[in-house]
Design an enzyme around this catalytic site. Structure first.
Site, short mmCIF file in Angstrom:
data_model
loop_
_atom_site.label_atom_id
_atom_site.label_comp_id
_atom_site.label_asym_id
_atom_site.label_seq_id
_atom_site.Cartn_x
_atom_site.Cartn_y
_atom_site.Cartn_z
N GLU A 1 -4.16 -6.47 -31.94
CA GLU A 1 -3.37 -7.15 -30.91
C GLU A 1 -2.92 -8.53 -31.35
OE1 GLU A 1 -5.07 -6.01 -26.70
OE2 GLU A 1 -6.69 -6.50 -28.06
N ARG B 1 -9.74 1.24 -20.38
CA ARG B 1 -9.82 -0.20 -20.07
C ARG B 1 -11.01 -0.40 -19.15
NH1 ARG B 1 -3.74 0.19 -20.01
NH2 ARG B 1 -2.94 -1.46 -21.36
N ASN C 1 1.29 -4.59 -26.42
CA ASN C 1 1.60 -5.57 -25.37
C ASN C 1 1.20 -6.97 -25.85
OD1 ASN C 1 2.01 -3.19 -23.99
ND2 ASN C 1 0.05 -3.28 -22.91
N ASP C 2 -0.02 -7.06 -26.33
CA ASP C 2 -0.47 -8.37 -26.83
C ASP C 2 0.13 -8.69 -28.19
OD1 ASP C 2 -2.09 -9.74 -24.94
OD2 ASP C 2 -3.56 -8.13 -25.12
N HIS D 1 0.84 -1.20 0.00
CA HIS D 1 0.00 0.00 0.00
C HIS D 1 0.87 1.25 0.00
CE1 HIS D 1 -3.91 1.82 1.87
NE2 HIS D 1 -3.53 2.46 0.79
N ARG E 1 -12.75 0.82 -24.77
CA ARG E 1 -12.57 -0.58 -25.20
C ARG E 1 -13.61 -1.44 -24.49
NH1 ARG E 1 -7.07 -3.62 -23.93
NH2 ARG E 1 -7.86 -3.70 -21.81
N ARG F 1 2.98 -13.17 -22.00
CA ARG F 1 3.38 -11.97 -21.25
C ARG F 1 3.24 -12.15 -19.75
NH1 ARG F 1 -1.61 -7.78 -22.85
NH2 ARG F 1 -1.02 -6.56 -21.05
C1 PEP Z 1 -2.17 -4.14 -25.36
O1 PEP Z 1 -2.33 -5.36 -25.48
O2 PEP Z 1 -1.17 -3.52 -25.81
C2 PEP Z 1 -3.17 -3.34 -24.66
C3 PEP Z 1 -3.10 -2.02 -24.64
O3 PEP Z 1 -4.13 -4.03 -23.99
P1 PEP Z 1 -3.92 -4.67 -22.53
O4 PEP Z 1 -2.52 -4.32 -22.08
O5 PEP Z 1 -4.98 -4.10 -21.68
O6 PEP Z 1 -4.09 -6.13 -22.82
MG MG Z 2 -4.24 -6.21 -24.96
#
Ligand code: PEP
Ligand code: MG
Length: 824
Positions: free
Chosen positions: A682, A553, A705-706, A448, A589, A716
């Site tokens: 993605e 998100r 990221n995906d 925290h 999203r 990941r």
């Molecule tokens: C991503 O995949 O880059 C993305 C922005 O979505 P999240 O990280 O929420 O899966």
């Molecule tokens: Mg994603």
């Protein structure tokens, strides 16, 4: 039926005969008393010593079968301060029926105590009641003293005489059963007409309705745990709890991962290595925080008065925590703290102490100590973090009860604060002194306190070890990366200062122009948006210069709860974000749960490869009521604001068409115009099909990221392989290139909302490939804009072209070095 053996050899006496109203009036619970004729107290069943009074005259045993028994040897024997008592067990020990617990000197007691009569009390009388009792008269130790039966729905434990349903599993929660999941588990257990226990591998037991006791089991990731239940809904309860645990509650981590937790060992001389809790650089003189122990009066001023004081103090603390639970930073943990403060077992322990004549403050401290002990023994850093939370609750309630003592001394401005551990509420007060950074001996990166430090922008290192104690006040220190440097060499200190000055100058300059548009040196405009994951973040993002939100998100509305939000709840939340953003664009999203983001209320079959499973838009199309509710909520606000809808995890045209048909139908039904529909890119499939998808969708935003995880086939969430995930890999860049080109064929624009958009060395490649919108965490908006202003688009196109031909990410990075040097 649970049989309780007599802990003493002596004479059975009804509680009504005990010359003390606390026992005779059953204020502590029902039971029987035994007048001992031998000085040996034995365990009345198998269980754990859950508390042992310092004076050795009273002991509490939590039996495996659920009952919690308090055995109090003699009356007013606390006044003997331990004289005549020789406990042979200690708190936390596992004991078996007949095992000696305490030896005591009958002669000493007979001379000094008011009475030797020893009440044996069932303290969790809401869960167990006496069903039969030995008749007054002689009894041998170990012979049946009374029997208990569970009381049904209110019972917190399992009577092993009933049919018991049980299932075992290994904990997949990344951080074990810490406070939040324990609170959720307890809440779920309360929904069934069953007595449920959580049993650790070594046999320790916690009633499933008591989050604090569950926490006390110290169950880490990978621990074996058994859920046992009895009663009408035993099977349902076990299934529900197993399902909840297997869902990971948002913290799923598969087993058998290589442990790549950072080293906590002492580094080279002059350096300590720790764990980065809040990244950043800080330079300043050391200042050691010395925790001041809050002195507490042991003796109470009367049961009613102390009970009232505890209730009032707890009420005030609950009020503060409720307010904190609404705050942006640490809200979820404050909510978990609330559940802990309200924990019935914690209250029971405190109540028992008050009934024994203790002050409210002493009682609370004892109750916390009971649950803190196993966390202290745990080697799991996550439990060390939760110990801090528990100790913070102790300090906060003691402050509520006795009023803040001396205000704590404050560090000098610019100091690096050193502490053994730092409690969340303390940090809030200390941070007002304008410190430069924080370093702690213990603590965890997700504590925290760390969350609060992040909110205050204070670099923080934790887990530096006891070497930290050796640093004297005033020693020049540098916090950099995962290292605390003791900068006794003036040259090193000068160098660090220079680096920090440059960083700070860049930051200040960027912040000064945070609200200006981001235009490259040759006049190309790039939009810089913020990624948002909570309603409260929207206002902050606008202040930090965001031109809109490129990724809301929406999972924040759906995770960490027992049922999905209603259409109206969602509509209100989306409306609040629209309002906070003013007329700025908002890309929402749709729900992206499944895989690494499981929702407890959504029963999904376990998947061998969840990242390749039912997640994102696939899940919503498989459960269209979820999608429809969310789309209706969005259509409810759409007409009022510049809102666009974006679908996650798209792999093909059918998913887009199917969703579009639903959106069109709903907008017709509601008589509103459907907002623009875009997709996240993605998956490699979406990138390669961009030109085809572009016919149907209004815009693209690349989730790097995906996209990196799927392009490079590296999960990941799997630490063993995730370190190799590099979005600057030419394979990922080629997919980004394919997306931008495909989108452009139909005049669609492409943004990037994955983490890559906030990486300074990636920005030249992204805009060089034709990306026109970057959506980054709000705190990175100003510096991303500044980075763009230093770039020339022709030069970016050139390096991006080379990057597509590069053999690997290292070669790509080397391409950008000259550009970044220009920018420095
Ligand atoms: C991503 O995949 O880059 C993305 C922005 O979505 P999240 O990280 O929420 O899966
Ligand atoms: Mg994603």
């Amino acid at each position: 039926m649970i049989e309780i053996g007599s802990p003493l050899t002596g004479w059975v006496t009804a509680l009504d005969e005990v010359p003390d109203p606390v026992f005779a009036e059953r204020m502590l619970g029902d039971g029987l008393a035994v007048d001992p004729v031998e000085g040996r107290l034995i365990a009345p069943g198998n269980g754990i010593v859950s508390s042992l009074h310092a004076a050795g005259h009273a002991i509490t045993i939590t039996l495996d079968a659920g009952p919690v028994l308090l055995i109090h040897i003699g009356l007013d024997t606390v006044a003997l301060h331990g004289e005549g008592f020789a406990p042979v067990v200690k708190e936390g020990d596992r004991v078996g029926l007949g095992q000696t617990l305490i030896e005591f000197d009958l002669d000493v007691l007979a001379r000094s105590a008011r009475s030797l009569v020893t009440p044996v009390i069932v303290t969790n009388g809401d869960a167990f009641r006496l069903s039969s009792a030995a008749i007054p008269g002689p009894i041998d130790c170990g012979s049946g003293l009374f029997t208990l039966e569970a009381t049904g729905a209110a019972a917190a434990a399992v009577s092993l005489d009933q049919p018991v349903v049980s299932r075992s599993l290994k904990l997949l929660l990344a951080h074990g059963l810490h406070a939040r999941p324990a609170a959720r588990l307890a809440k779920r257990a309360g929904e069934f007409d069953a007595q449920v226990q959580i049993v650790a591998e070594d046999g320790r037991v916690a009633p499933a309705r008591s989050p604090v006791t569950i926490l006390g089991l110290g169950l880490g990731h990978g621990s074996e745990v058994t859920i046992k239940a009895a009663g009408p809904q035993a099977a349902e309860a076990v299934d529900a709890l197993v399902e909840l645990l297997e869902s990971g509650m948002g913290e799923l981590k598969p087993l058998a991962k290589a442990d790549s937790s950072p080293s906590r060992t002492k580094g080279l001389s002059g350096e300590l290595k720790g764990i980065v809790a809040v990244p950043g650089m800080a330079i300043g003189p050391a200042w050691q925080l010395r925790q001041v122990d809050i002195a507490v009066r042991e003796e109470g001023r009367g049961i009613a008065k102390e009970r009232e004081a505890l209730t009032a103090g707890r009420g005030r603390l609950e009020q503060s925590l409720t307010a904190e639970a609404q705050q942006e930073h640490g809200g979820a943990i404050a909510a978990a703290h609330l559940a802990m403060v309200a924990d019935p077992v914690l209250s029971d322990v405190a109540e028992r102490q008050i009934m024994l004549g203790k002050s409210a403050a002493f009682a609370w401290r004892q109750a916390i100590a009971q649950f803190a002990a196993p966390l202290r023994r745990s080697n799991d850093p996550r439990f060390a973090e939760r110990l801090d939370d528990l100790l913070d609750l102790e300090r906060r309630l003691l402050a509520e009860l006795d009023g803040e003592a001396e205000p704590p001394p404050l560090p000098p401005a610019g100091a690096v604060l050193l502490a053994e551990t730092l409690y969340p509420s303390q940090l809030k007060a200390l941070a007002e002194a304008d410190i430069a950074g924080i370093a702690t001996v213990a603590g965890g990166a997700t504590s925290h306190a760390a969350i609060i430090a992040a909110g205050l922008g204070l670099p923080m290192l934790v887990g530096l070890g006891e070497g930290l104690f050796e640093i004297t006040d005033g020693t020049p220190l540098v916090v950099r990366g995962d290292t605390l440097v003791i900068a006794s060499d003036p040259a090193a200190l000068d160098q660090a200062r220079e680096e920090a000055t440059k960083r700070q100058a860049r930051k200040t300059a960027a912040e000064a122009r945070a609200h200006d548009l981001a235009v490259t040196s040759d006049g190309t405009r790039i939009e810089v948006f913020a990624n948002l994951g909570a309603v409260a973040e929207a206002t902050l993002a606008v202040k930090q210069g965001a031109e809109g939100c490129g990724l809301l998100r929406t999972e924040f509305l759906f995770l960490d709860r027992d049922a999905p939000p209603s259409e109206e709840e969602q509509r209100l939340a989306y409306q609040q974000v629209v309002d906070a953003l003013g007329s700025r664009p908002l890309i929402v999203r749709t729900l992206d749960i499944g895989a690494d983001k499981p929702a407890p209320w959504l029963p999904l079959d376990p998947e061998d490869n969840p990242a390749l499973g039912l997640r994102g838009i696939r899940l919503q199309l498989a459960q269209t009521e979820l999608l429809e509710t969310q789309l209706r909520a969005l259509l409810g606000v759409a007409s009022g604001g510049p809102l666009k809808i974006m679908l996650p995890m798209v792999t093909g045209l059918n998913e887009v068409r199917e969703t579009k048909a639903i959106l069109d139908r709903l907008s017709n039904e509601m008589g509103v115009v459907a907002p623009d529909l875009g997709i996240m890119v993605e998956t490699p499939a979406a990138a390669l099909l961009a030109a085809i998808l572009a016919r149907e969708v209004a815009f693209f935003s690349i989730g790097t990221n995906d996209l990196s995880q799927y392009a490079l086939a590296r999960d990941r969430t799997n630490r063993a392989v995730a370190d190799g995930l590099d979005p600057l890999d030419p394979a990922v860049l080629r997919l980004i290139d394919a997306t931008v080109l495909g989108a452009a064929e139909h005049g669609r624009v492409t943004g990037v909302c994955g983490g890559m958009a906030a990486v300074a060395e990636a920005v030249p490649f992204l805009i060089g490939l034709g990306v026109t919108e970057l959506s980054v965490p709000a705190s990175a908006v100003a510096e991303t804009k500044a980075a763009i202003r230093n770039l020339d688009i022709a030069r970016c196109r050139e390096v991006a072209g080379y990057a597509l031909e590069a053999p690997d990410a290292v070669a790509v990075r080397n391409l950008v070095v000259p550009l970044l040097e220009q920018m420095a």
